[in-house]
Design an enzyme around this catalytic site. Structure first.
Site, mmCIF file in Angstrom:
data_model
loop_
_atom_site.group_PDB
_atom_site.id
_atom_site.type_symbol
_atom_site.label_atom_id
_atom_site.label_comp_id
_atom_site.label_asym_id
_atom_site.label_seq_id
_atom_site.Cartn_x
_atom_site.Cartn_y
_atom_site.Cartn_z
ATOM 1 N N CYS A 2 -17.144 46.790 -49.112
ATOM 2 C CA CYS A 2 -16.198 47.330 -47.975
ATOM 3 C C CYS A 2 -15.157 48.225 -48.487
ATOM 4 O O CYS A 2 -14.862 49.229 -47.862
ATOM 5 C CB CYS A 2 -15.842 46.056 -47.256
ATOM 6 S SG CYS A 2 -14.929 44.927 -48.338
ATOM 7 N N GLU A 5 -19.579 54.247 -42.292
ATOM 8 C CA GLU A 5 -19.784 53.307 -43.281
ATOM 9 C C GLU A 5 -21.042 53.401 -43.681
ATOM 10 O O GLU A 5 -21.816 52.946 -42.715
ATOM 11 C CB GLU A 5 -19.222 52.152 -43.058
ATOM 12 C CG GLU A 5 -19.344 50.959 -44.257
ATOM 13 C CD GLU A 5 -18.910 49.590 -44.164
ATOM 14 O OE1 GLU A 5 -19.361 49.194 -43.476
ATOM 15 O OE2 GLU A 5 -17.936 49.529 -45.180
ATOM 16 N N GLU A 48 -12.498 41.151 -41.332
ATOM 17 C CA GLU A 48 -12.295 41.880 -42.488
ATOM 18 C C GLU A 48 -13.760 42.661 -42.264
ATOM 19 O O GLU A 48 -14.794 42.454 -42.802
ATOM 20 C CB GLU A 48 -12.444 41.286 -43.885
ATOM 21 C CG GLU A 48 -12.018 42.035 -44.992
ATOM 22 C CD GLU A 48 -12.943 42.688 -45.814
ATOM 23 O OE1 GLU A 48 -13.139 43.839 -45.430
ATOM 24 O OE2 GLU A 48 -13.564 41.972 -46.916
HETATM 25 P P1 NAI Z 1 -23.303 42.208 -39.794
HETATM 26 O O1 NAI Z 1 -21.912 42.522 -39.673
HETATM 27 O O2 NAI Z 1 -24.091 42.475 -38.427
HETATM 28 O O3 NAI Z 1 -23.503 41.147 -40.374
HETATM 29 C C1 NAI Z 1 -22.472 39.989 -41.291
HETATM 30 C C2 NAI Z 1 -22.634 38.706 -40.694
HETATM 31 O O4 NAI Z 1 -22.303 38.470 -39.301
HETATM 32 C C3 NAI Z 1 -24.156 38.152 -41.049
HETATM 33 O O5 NAI Z 1 -23.690 36.627 -41.358
HETATM 34 C C4 NAI Z 1 -24.569 38.163 -39.639
HETATM 35 O O6 NAI Z 1 -25.698 37.067 -39.564
HETATM 36 C C5 NAI Z 1 -23.430 37.944 -38.622
HETATM 37 N N1 NAI Z 1 -23.806 38.350 -37.383
HETATM 38 C C6 NAI Z 1 -24.665 39.274 -36.958
HETATM 39 N N2 NAI Z 1 -24.386 39.550 -35.699
HETATM 40 C C7 NAI Z 1 -23.744 38.693 -35.119
HETATM 41 C C8 NAI Z 1 -23.060 38.230 -33.921
HETATM 42 N N3 NAI Z 1 -23.624 38.673 -32.759
HETATM 43 N N4 NAI Z 1 -22.323 37.136 -33.799
HETATM 44 C C9 NAI Z 1 -21.993 36.223 -35.052
HETATM 45 N N5 NAI Z 1 -22.422 36.837 -36.101
HETATM 46 C C10 NAI Z 1 -23.230 37.876 -35.957
HETATM 47 O O7 NAI Z 1 -23.753 43.296 -40.957
HETATM 48 P P2 NAI Z 1 -25.101 43.693 -41.432
HETATM 49 O O8 NAI Z 1 -26.221 44.107 -40.314
HETATM 50 O O9 NAI Z 1 -25.774 42.697 -42.486
HETATM 51 O O10 NAI Z 1 -24.959 45.113 -42.162
HETATM 52 C C11 NAI Z 1 -24.846 46.249 -41.417
HETATM 53 C C12 NAI Z 1 -23.767 46.975 -41.755
HETATM 54 O O11 NAI Z 1 -22.548 46.414 -41.693
HETATM 55 C C13 NAI Z 1 -23.721 47.436 -43.319
HETATM 56 O O12 NAI Z 1 -24.328 48.677 -43.454
HETATM 57 C C14 NAI Z 1 -22.132 47.963 -43.433
HETATM 58 O O13 NAI Z 1 -21.905 49.043 -43.107
HETATM 59 C C15 NAI Z 1 -21.709 46.813 -42.707
HETATM 60 N N6 NAI Z 1 -21.234 45.721 -43.576
HETATM 61 C C16 NAI Z 1 -20.057 45.483 -43.965
HETATM 62 C C17 NAI Z 1 -19.434 44.597 -44.957
HETATM 63 C C18 NAI Z 1 -18.126 44.515 -45.320
HETATM 64 O O14 NAI Z 1 -17.904 43.922 -46.502
HETATM 65 N N7 NAI Z 1 -17.198 45.215 -44.715
HETATM 66 C C19 NAI Z 1 -20.456 43.626 -45.215
HETATM 67 C C20 NAI Z 1 -21.641 43.369 -44.760
HETATM 68 C C21 NAI Z 1 -22.180 44.812 -43.829
#
Ligand code: NAI
Ligand code: MG
Length: 499
Positions: A302, A402, A268
Site C-alpha cells: 500500500c 493504484e 487502511e
Molecule cells: P479487496 O479490497 O477487495 O480485498 C481485501 C479484503 O477485503 C479481502 O479479505 C476480501 O475478501 C475483502 N472483501 C472484498 N470485498 C468485500 C466486501 N464487499 N465486503 C467485505 N469484505 C470484502 O482487494 P483485492 O480485490 O484483493 O485487490 C484489488 C486491489 O485492491 C489491488 O490491486 C490493490 O490496488 C488494492 N489493495 C490494496 C491493499 C492495501 O494494502 N492497501 C491490499 C490489497 C489490495
C-alpha cells in the site's frame, strides 16, 4: 494437495497442507461450516492448488458472532495483565513455529522466503509483543470539570466483537496488526483472511488455542468478500470492522456499516505515494531507496512509492541509475536461490497490472525498461518484469490509480511549488518520501504533502510504535503506536457526586 516446489520444507508444513479441506475456527474448535462449499488457495508461482478451504457463509458469520459475543464479558473483564500474558504467549508460539509460517506465507503469497523469514515473521512477533505490552497500560483520566462537588473520570472500554478483514500482501502481519490491539483492549475477534492467502491465519488458530485464549475470543472464518466479508460488514452484532484493502471495498464496508448498526470502521486503503529526489540528495542512496520503494513485494504494497519525482537537473542520472538497478533484479519463484521479485498474487492481478502497462504505453508514457519479456520457465506463474515508465502527464491512469504491481512512474519537476501541487494531485494520501541534504526543504515538503507517513532520506520503514494510516481516500484511523488502542476502545465518562 498438488506438487510443491523443489525445496526442503519443514515436515509440519507438508502435514498442514495435507489436512484439506481446511475448516473454520469457531469457539476454539474446527467446524465444517454451513455452506458445504470450499474454494482453492493457490501458489502464485505456479498456479498449483495448495489446499481447499471452507467458504464461510452468513450462517457461519452468525455462529462466529455468537461465539465472540458469549466470550466478550469474560475476556473484557479479565485482568488486563493476564490478557497481555496470553498475547505474549502467542508471540512465543509464533516464534517457535516461524519456519513453518514463513514457508506457508511464501507458498500462499509468493513472496521470497528470505523476506518471509527475515521480514514478515520477525515483524509479526515484534508488533504482537508491542501490543501485548499495551494491555495493562490503557488508562482513563480524571477531568477538571466546572462543578465543585463532582469527581469525573474516564474509562477506555472495549467495543465488543471486532471483525478484521485483511488483504493478501502481508497475510500474517495484517492479521496481527488487528488481533494485537483488539485483544489487548478486551474485544473479541472474528478474523477473515484474504481468500488468496488463508493458510497462515488458519495455522495461527491452533497457536491461539495453545496460548490459552478462552473459546470464542478469536474466531477465524475463510471466504471471499462475497459472501463472507460482506456478511461481517452488515452484521448487526459486530461492533467494529478493521479493514485493510482497496479503497472501493473500504467504501462498501462503510456503506454496510451505515446501513446495519453504525458499527465503527477503520480503513487502511490504497495509495499512490510520491517519492521525491532533489538534486542535492545523496543520489546513490536515493536511487536504491526509490528502487525498493516500488519493487519490494513485487510492488504489492500500500505504501509503494510509485510516483517518482526527480528534480530536472538530475533526472537523466537518476532514471539511468534506477533502470540499471532494476534490470539487475531477478524475477523468480519465492524459494529460488536468488530472487528479488516474486510473482503477483493471482492471474487476475497479473491481468490488471499488465492492462495498466499496455494502456500507459498507448496513452503516451514511455517504457524505459520492463513491460514484457519474461523467461519461459516462469510462464506457469503470475510473474511480471519490473517496469519503469517515464511520463509528464499527471492525468494518466497509470499515474492516478493504484496499480499494485512492479510498475514505477518517473517524472521530472522544476520547483517546490510545482512539486507539492503535483504530489498532492491524487485521491490518495497514504505515504510519501523525500531525498535531500537540505533540512529545511525536507521538512517543508514533509509538512506540505498530504500523507499519513513521510520518510525523509529513507522509504518504507514501519514500526509498532509509529502510528500509520491514511489521509484522503487512503482511509482513516491510525494503526500502531498508542493511536491503535483508540481504534479498539470507546471512552466512558463517569460522574461521581462527592457531596
Ligand atoms: P479487496 O479490497 O477487495 O480485498 C481485501 C479484503 O477485503 C479481502 O479479505 C476480501 O475478501 C475483502 N472483501 C472484498 N470485498 C468485500 C466486501 N464487499 N465486503 C467485505 N469484505 C470484502 O482487494 P483485492 O480485490 O484483493 O485487490 C484489488 C486491489 O485492491 C489491488 O490491486 C490493490 O490496488 C488494492 N489493495 C490494496 C491493499 C492495501 O494494502 N492497501 C491490499 C490489497 C489490495
Ligand atoms: Mg494463495
Amino acid at each position: 494437495m498438488t506438487s510443491l516446489p523443489d525445496y526442503n520444507f519443514q515436515p509440519a508444513t507438508i502435514k498442514f497442507l495435507e489436512q484439506s479441506p481446511k475448516k473454520l475456527f469457531i469457539n476454539n474448535e474446527w467446524v465444517e461450516g454451513n455452506s458445504g462449499e470450499t474454494f482453492a488457495t493457490r501458489n502464485p508461482a505456479s498456479g498449483a492448488v495448495l489446499a481447499e478451504v471452507t467458504l464461510a457463509n452468513a450462517a457461519d458469520v452468525d455462529a462466529a458472532v455468537a461465539a465472540a459475543q458469549a466470550a466478550f464479558p469474560g475476556w473484557s473483564q479479565t485482568i488486563a495483565a493476564e490478557r497481555g500474558e496470553r498475547l505474549f504467549k502467542l508471540a512465543a508460539l509464533i516464534d517457535e513455529h516461524a519456519d513453518v509460517l514463513a514457508e506457508l506465507e511464501t507458498l500462499d503469497n509468493g513472496k521470497p522466503i528470505r523476506v518471509a523469514r527475515r521480514g514478515d515473521l520477525p515483524y509479526v512477533t515484534k508488533h504482537l509483543r508491542y501490543q501485548a505490552g499495551w494491555a495493562d497500560k490503557i488508562e482513563g483520566s480524571t477531568v477538571p470539570v466546572t462543578f465543585p462537588d463532582q469527581l469525573v473520570y474516564t474509562r477506555r472500554e472495549p467495543l465488543g466483537v471486532v471483525g478484521a478483514i485483511i488483504p493478501w500482501n502481508f497475510p500474517l502481519l495484517m492479521a496481527i496488526w488487528k488481533l494485537g490491539p483488539a485483544l489487548a483492549a478486551g474485544n473479541t475477534l472474528i478474523l477473515k483472511p484474504a481468500e488468496q492467502t488463508p493458510l497462515t491465519a488458519l495455522y495461527l488458530a491452533d497457536l491461539v488455542r495453545e496460548a490459552g485464549f478462552p473459546p470464542g475470543v478469536v474466531n477465524i472464518l475463510t471466504g471471499p468478500g462475497l459472501p463472507t466479508g460482506a456478511a461481517m460488514a452488515a452484521h448487526p452484532h459486530i461492533a467494529k470492522i478493521a479493514f485493510t484493502g482497496s479503497t472501493s471495498t473500504g467504501a462498501r464496508i462503510m456503506e454496510a456499516a451505515a446501513k446495519s448498526n453504525l458499527k465503527r470502521v477503520s480503513l487502511e486503503l490504497g495509495g499512490k505515494s510520491p517519492n521525491v529526489v532533489f538534486a542535492d540528495a545523496d543520489l546513490s542512496a536515493a536511487i536504491r531507496g526509490a528502487q525498493w520503494a516500488v519493487f519490494s513485494t513485487a510492488g504489492q504494497e500500500c505504501v509503494a512509492g510509485t510516483r517518482l519525482f526527480v528534480e530536472r537537473k538530475v533526472f537523466n542520472e537518476v532514471l539511468e541509475g534506477l533502470t540499471a538497478n532494476v534490470e539487475k533484479m531477478v524475477v523468480d519463484h519465492g524459494f529460488a536461490e536468488k530472487v528479488h521479485v516474486g510473482p503477483l498474487i493471482s492471474a487476475e492481478q497479473l491481468e490488471r497490472v499488465a492492462g495498466y502497462i499496455t494502456e500507459g504505453q498507448q496513452a503516451g508514457a514511455e517504457i524505459v525498461t520492463g513491460g514484457q519479456g519474461l523467461s519461459a520457465e516462469l510462464k506457469g506463474g503470475y510473474f511480471l518484469k519490473p517496469t519503469v515508465f517515464s511520463y509528464q502527464d499527471d492525468s494518466l491512469r497509470l499515474v492516478q490509480e493504484e496499480i499494485f504491481g512492479p510498475v514505477a512512474a518517473v517524472t521530472a519537476f522544476d520547483d517546490e511549488d510545482e512539486l507539492i501541487a503535483r504530489s498532492n494531485a491524487t485521491q490518495y494520501g497514504l505515504a510519501a518520501g523525500v531525498w535531500t541534504r537540505d533540512v529545511g526543504k525536507a521538512h517543508r515538503y514533509a509538512h506540505a504533502v498530504q500523507a499519513g507517513t513521510v520518510w525523509i532520506n529513507g522509504y518504507g520503514m514501519i514500526d509498532p510504535a509509529a502510528p500509520f494510516g491514511g489521509y484522503k481516500m487512503s482511509g482513516f484511523g491510525r494503526e500502531m503506536g498508542k493511536e491503535a488502542i483508540d481504534l479498539y476502545t470507546q471512552v466512558k465518562t463517569v460522574w461521581v457526586s462527592t457531596q
